[in-house]
Design a protein around this motif. Structure first.
Motif, PDB file in Angstrom:
ATOM      1  N   ALA A 140      52.634  31.353  36.687  1.00 36.43           N
ATOM      2  CA  ALA A 140      53.687  31.878  35.618  1.00 36.43           C
ATOM      3  C   ALA A 140      55.034  32.515  36.168  1.00 36.43           C
ATOM      4  N   THR A 141      55.263  32.649  37.325  1.00 34.38           N
ATOM      5  CA  THR A 141      56.395  33.466  37.751  1.00 34.38           C
ATOM      6  C   THR A 141      57.655  33.026  37.109  1.00 34.38           C
ATOM      7  N   ALA A 142      57.906  31.690  37.181  1.00 38.31           N
ATOM      8  CA  ALA A 142      58.996  31.335  36.290  1.00 38.31           C
ATOM      9  C   ALA A 142      59.478  31.886  34.993  1.00 38.31           C
ATOM     10  N   HIS A 143      58.160  32.289  34.190  1.00 41.72           N
ATOM     11  CA  HIS A 143      58.315  32.665  33.144  1.00 41.72           C
ATOM     12  C   HIS A 143      58.512  34.391  32.771  1.00 41.72           C
ATOM     13  N   VAL A 144      58.125  35.002  33.764  1.00 44.12           N
ATOM     14  CA  VAL A 144      58.070  36.528  33.858  1.00 44.12           C
ATOM     15  C   VAL A 144      58.764  37.069  35.102  1.00 44.12           C
ATOM     16  N   ALA A 145      59.949  37.841  34.753  1.00 41.59           N
ATOM     17  CA  ALA A 145      60.763  38.430  36.032  1.00 41.59           C
ATOM     18  C   ALA A 145      59.753  39.260  36.996  1.00 41.59           C
ATOM     19  N   PRO A 146      60.118  39.320  38.387  1.00 40.18           N
ATOM     20  CA  PRO A 146      59.067  39.846  39.191  1.00 40.18           C
ATOM     21  C   PRO A 146      58.897  41.323  38.964  1.00 40.18           C
ATOM     22  N   ASP A 147      59.982  42.118  38.375  1.00 40.82           N
ATOM     23  CA  ASP A 147      59.755  43.460  37.999  1.00 40.82           C
ATOM     24  C   ASP A 147      59.413  43.894  36.734  1.00 40.82           C
ATOM     25  N   SER A 148      59.173  42.792  35.947  1.00 37.94           N
ATOM     26  CA  SER A 148      59.000  43.022  34.404  1.00 37.94           C
ATOM     27  C   SER A 148      57.355  43.335  34.087  1.00 37.94           C
TER      28      SER A 148
END
Length: 145
Positions: free
Chosen positions: A110-118
């Motif tokens: 689901a990385t495309a849906h959540v920013a890496p630092d969020s």
């Protein structure tokens, strides 16, 4: 004899610490005597779950799910990694950051849906549910149990 857990199917969706609660609830259901908790949950989706990636525990939790069990992970998310390590100082593997590779558990990146630092995973729920075909009225039908 009526089942203590009821007869109606339920779907559980958990995000971050809520996913941790769902995971532990599935483990508790699976541990009920006489298999009474097996298959009580229709589908379960855990998004960014700060829980172990221990395959034996995932296999036990899987027993409580009759349909699809989805681990939606967010690779490299620093907020999730910190949250998990704050409770598990000696463990480096968190399923919310990686696939679990357990038979009957679907891994979805689901990385495309959540920013890496969020840590705003809750905004990603509709997109993730749609991506894995778990929206109400849709039939994913890809159970691997």
């Amino acid at each position: 004899r009526a089942r203590r857990c009821g007869e109606r199917p339920v779907c559980l969706v958990g995000v971050s610490l809520g996913a941790r609660v769902v995971f532990h609830a599935l483990e508790a259901l699976a541990a009920l005597e006489d298999g009474e908790g097996h298959g009580v949950v229709q589908d379960a989706l855990l998004l960014a779950a700060p829980v172990t990636s221990n395959s034996a525990r995932w296999e036990r939790a899987r027993a409580a799910v009759a349909g699809r069990f989805v681990n939606a992970y967010v690779a490299g998310n620093s907020a999730l990694g910190s949250l998990y390590r704050s409770d598990h100082l000696t463990s480096k593997t968190c399923c919310g950051l990686q696939p679990v590779a357990v038979k009957g558990v679907e891994d979805y990146d689901a990385t495309a849906h959540v920013a890496p630092d969020s840590d705003a995973y809750h905004f990603a729920i509709p997109a993730v549910l749609e991506a894995v075909c778990l929206l109400p009225g849709e039939s994913g039908g890809r159970s691997e149990k």
